[in-house]
Design a protein around this motif. Structure first.
Motif, PDB file in Angstrom:
ATOM      1  N   LEU A  72       0.848  -1.181   0.000  1.00  0.00           N
ATOM      2  CA  LEU A  72       0.000   0.000   0.000  1.00  0.00           C
ATOM      3  C   LEU A  72       0.892   1.242   0.000  1.00  0.00           C
ATOM      4  CD1 LEU A  72      -2.714  -1.073   2.582  1.00  0.00           C
ATOM      5  CD2 LEU A  72      -3.108  -0.594   0.164  1.00  0.00           C
ATOM      6  N   PRO A  73       0.627   2.211  -0.874  1.00  0.00           N
ATOM      7  CA  PRO A  73       1.488   3.401  -0.954  1.00  0.00           C
ATOM      8  C   PRO A  73       1.213   4.367   0.190  1.00  0.00           C
ATOM      9  CG  PRO A  73      -0.351   3.613  -2.459  1.00  0.00           C
ATOM     10  CD  PRO A  73      -0.471   2.246  -1.840  1.00  0.00           C
ATOM     11  N   THR A  74       2.034   5.401   0.249  1.00  0.00           N
ATOM     12  CA  THR A  74       1.765   6.498   1.175  1.00  0.00           C
ATOM     13  C   THR A  74       0.615   7.340   0.621  1.00  0.00           C
ATOM     14  OG1 THR A  74       3.339   7.948   0.057  1.00  0.00           O
ATOM     15  CG2 THR A  74       4.178   6.562   1.858  1.00  0.00           C
ATOM     16  N   ALA A  75       0.122   8.260   1.420  1.00  0.00           N
ATOM     17  CA  ALA A  75      -0.983   9.108   0.979  1.00  0.00           C
ATOM     18  C   ALA A  75      -0.585   9.966  -0.219  1.00  0.00           C
ATOM     19  CB  ALA A  75      -1.457   9.994   2.125  1.00  0.00           C
ATOM     20  N   SER A  76       0.626  10.500  -0.219  1.00  0.00           N
ATOM     21  CA  SER A  76       1.062  11.336  -1.344  1.00  0.00           C
ATOM     22  C   SER A  76       1.247  10.512  -2.610  1.00  0.00           C
ATOM     23  CB  SER A  76       2.355  12.063  -0.984  1.00  0.00           C
ATOM     24  OG  SER A  76       3.396  11.130  -0.719  1.00  0.00           O
ATOM     25  N   GLY A  77       1.818   9.317  -2.462  1.00  0.00           N
ATOM     26  CA  GLY A  77       1.982   8.447  -3.620  1.00  0.00           C
ATOM     27  C   GLY A  77       0.651   7.997  -4.186  1.00  0.00           C
ATOM     28  N   TYR A  78      -0.284   7.697  -3.301  1.00  0.00           N
ATOM     29  CA  TYR A  78      -1.622   7.300  -3.750  1.00  0.00           C
ATOM     30  C   TYR A  78      -2.317   8.458  -4.460  1.00  0.00           C
ATOM     31  CZ  TYR A  78      -6.502   5.770  -3.456  1.00  0.00           C
ATOM     32  OH  TYR A  78      -7.794   5.440  -3.753  1.00  0.00           O
ATOM     33  N   GLY A  79      -2.174   9.664  -3.932  1.00  0.00           N
ATOM     34  CA  GLY A  79      -2.786  10.823  -4.572  1.00  0.00           C
ATOM     35  C   GLY A  79      -2.273  11.044  -5.982  1.00  0.00           C
ATOM     36  N   LYS A  80      -0.975  10.851  -6.198  1.00  0.00           N
ATOM     37  CA  LYS A  80      -0.413  10.994  -7.540  1.00  0.00           C
ATOM     38  C   LYS A  80      -0.989   9.961  -8.492  1.00  0.00           C
ATOM     39  CE  LYS A  80       3.990  12.945  -5.965  1.00  0.00           C
ATOM     40  NZ  LYS A  80       5.457  12.699  -5.831  1.00  0.00           N
ATOM     41  N   ARG A  81      -1.133   8.726  -8.014  1.00  0.00           N
ATOM     42  CA  ARG A  81      -1.707   7.682  -8.865  1.00  0.00           C
ATOM     43  C   ARG A  81      -3.161   7.975  -9.184  1.00  0.00           C
ATOM     44  NH1 ARG A  81       0.746   2.588  -8.903  1.00  0.00           N
ATOM     45  NH2 ARG A  81      -0.813   2.104 -10.503  1.00  0.00           N
ATOM     46  N   VAL A  82      -3.904   8.498  -8.201  1.00  0.00           N
ATOM     47  CA  VAL A  82      -5.316   8.832  -8.437  1.00  0.00           C
ATOM     48  C   VAL A  82      -5.436   9.910  -9.504  1.00  0.00           C
ATOM     49  CG1 VAL A  82      -7.392   9.845  -7.423  1.00  0.00           C
ATOM     50  CG2 VAL A  82      -6.087   8.151  -6.132  1.00  0.00           C
ATOM     51  N   ARG A  83      -4.667  10.980  -9.395  1.00  0.00           N
ATOM     52  CA  ARG A  83      -4.773  12.085 -10.348  1.00  0.00           C
ATOM     53  C   ARG A  83      -4.363  11.681 -11.763  1.00  0.00           C
ATOM     54  NH1 ARG A  83      -2.947  14.615  -5.641  1.00  0.00           N
ATOM     55  NH2 ARG A  83      -0.736  14.488  -6.265  1.00  0.00           N
ATOM     56  N   ALA A  84      -3.548  10.641 -11.875  1.00  0.00           N
ATOM     57  CA  ALA A  84      -3.103  10.188 -13.197  1.00  0.00           C
ATOM     58  C   ALA A  84      -3.913   9.008 -13.715  1.00  0.00           C
ATOM     59  CB  ALA A  84      -1.626   9.799 -13.130  1.00  0.00           C
ATOM     60  N   SER A  85      -4.999   8.646 -13.023  1.00  0.00           N
ATOM     61  CA  SER A  85      -5.720   7.417 -13.359  1.00  0.00           C
ATOM     62  C   SER A  85      -6.954   7.644 -14.229  1.00  0.00           C
ATOM     63  CB  SER A  85      -6.151   6.706 -12.071  1.00  0.00           C
ATOM     64  OG  SER A  85      -7.076   7.508 -11.333  1.00  0.00           O
ATOM     65  N   GLY A  86      -7.131   8.837 -14.778  1.00  0.00           N
ATOM     66  CA  GLY A  86      -8.337   9.114 -15.556  1.00  0.00           C
ATOM     67  C   GLY A  86      -8.539   8.171 -16.720  1.00  0.00           C
ATOM     68  N   GLU A  87      -7.492   7.936 -17.496  1.00  0.00           N
ATOM     69  CA  GLU A  87      -7.609   7.044 -18.659  1.00  0.00           C
ATOM     70  C   GLU A  87      -7.876   5.608 -18.227  1.00  0.00           C
ATOM     71  OE1 GLU A  87      -4.998   5.663 -22.593  1.00  0.00           O
ATOM     72  OE2 GLU A  87      -4.310   7.315 -21.313  1.00  0.00           O
ATOM     73  N   LEU A  88      -7.213   5.158 -17.157  1.00  0.00           N
ATOM     74  CA  LEU A  88      -7.441   3.809 -16.641  1.00  0.00           C
ATOM     75  C   LEU A  88      -8.885   3.632 -16.196  1.00  0.00           C
ATOM     76  CD1 LEU A  88      -6.428   1.033 -15.597  1.00  0.00           C
ATOM     77  CD2 LEU A  88      -5.786   2.200 -13.463  1.00  0.00           C
ATOM     78  N   ILE A  89      -9.426   4.612 -15.471  1.00  0.00           N
ATOM     79  CA  ILE A  89     -10.806   4.539 -15.001  1.00  0.00           C
ATOM     80  C   ILE A  89     -11.772   4.475 -16.174  1.00  0.00           C
ATOM     81  CG2 ILE A  89     -12.612   5.879 -13.840  1.00  0.00           C
ATOM     82  CD1 ILE A  89     -10.442   6.850 -11.896  1.00  0.00           C
ATOM     83  N   ALA A  90     -11.552   5.319 -17.189  1.00  0.00           N
ATOM     84  CA  ALA A  90     -12.427   5.321 -18.357  1.00  0.00           C
ATOM     85  C   ALA A  90     -12.395   3.980 -19.078  1.00  0.00           C
ATOM     86  CB  ALA A  90     -12.028   6.448 -19.309  1.00  0.00           C
TER      87      ALA A  90
END
Length: 301
Positions: A72-90
């Motif tokens: 499990l990543p840190t909160a900051s690392g997870y936040g970066k992955r979330v913000r870059a996950s738009g294409e994956l989510i779509a």
């Protein structure tokens, strides 16, 4: 089969890993410690377990979800992955929509709802969303807001088929026309689309007619030129509130208005995260044959 969070996440992990990572193929470089399939499961669990803030969610996950996620990543690392996950989510949303059947395959619902992004003039002036977001009016809530509008096309059960975010000053019919043109292969000829009065207009109705779509909407107030409705269409219009219940689920149980995004990419990803949670629940309940297609949404911590 018991419909619990572990079962849902395990089934979803297998589905995403099978459909997004074909055997024998992997991106170049060192593998990520948190795979895309695991990230999708984390995104959905965060929404279903009602943790709008990423710091609180990662703290909870470290304490209670180690049996599901080896890393499990840190909160900051997870936040970066979330913000870059738009294409994956779509991509995952499209896959879930394609494999999930509907009890009424001929019917689709369309509507839009406000997604507020700020409540003060200082926020509006300094926000990175300025330009994409704007001021709009929500007639159903009788209030103005600053943010964007979520446009959604779903099945009768609420499975998201097409969606987008747009400036609230844009015409609803123009936005929906562009959305249907962009992903027209997801709409079959001969389908019925149930809309509200806001989508009344000669150009939009002509577009639907040319695409082989039958548009059904309520009559506009004091509009003598609207066509007469058949008994079947009048009965169908009673189902207009279905789309409102979908929006209410997104806002009330899936924290759509508490997205916390401050940049366009983050807003797209976090709104998509809520839609993905709804889609995953409907897909899973359809797969296991649950009688209520939204019965998995209410989880206890």
């Amino acid at each position: 089969m018991t419909a619990d969070i572990d079962t849902l996440l395990t089934a979803l992990y297998v589905f995403v890993d099978d459909h997004l990572v074909p055997p024998g193929r992997r991106r170049p470089g060192r593998p990520r410690r948190l795979s895309d399939a695991e990230l999708v499961c984390l995104l959905i669990a965060q929404v279903l377990l009602e943790f709008p803030r990423e710091q609180h969610w990662i703290r909870y996950a470290h304490a209670h979800l180690r049996h599901l996620f080896p890393y499990l990543p840190t909160a900051s690392g997870y936040g970066k992955r979330v913000r870059a996950s738009g294409e994956l989510i779509a991509t995952v949303l499209r896959c879930l929509a394609r494999v999930t059947g509907s009890g009424v395959p001929i019917l689709r619902l369309i509507d839009s709802t406000p997604v507020p992004c700020g409540a003060s003039r200082e926020t509006v002036r300094r926000s990175d969303l300025a330009g994409d977001a704007g001021y709009g009016y929500s007639a159903s809530h009788s209030r103005y807001f600053w943010g964007m509008r979520l446009y959604l096309l779903t099945t009768a059960e609420g499975m998201p088929i097409l969606w987008c975010l747009a400036n609230p000053k844009l015409d609803e019919r123009d936005v929906m026309t562009a959305l249907l043109e962009a992903d027209h292969h997801l709409i079959a000829e001969g389908q019925v689309i149930l809309a509200d009065r806001g989508f009344a207009g000669a150009e939009f109705e002509r577009f639907c007619h040319d695409a082989g779509i039958h548009l059904v909407r309520p009559k506009r107030a004091n509009a003598k030129s609207d066509p007469a409705r058949t008994p079947a269409e009048r009965a169908l219009l009673r189902c207009r509130q279905w789309i409102e219940s979908i929006f209410q689920t997104l806002k009330g149980q899936l924290s759509l208005e508490r997205h916390g995004a401050r940049r366009p990419a983050g807003l797209f990803a976090r709104v998509g995260q809520r839609l993905l949670a709804l889609a995953a629940v409907i897909w899973h309940n359809t797969t296991i044959g649950a009688p209520n297609l939204r019965s998995l949404i209410a989880y206890d911590h």
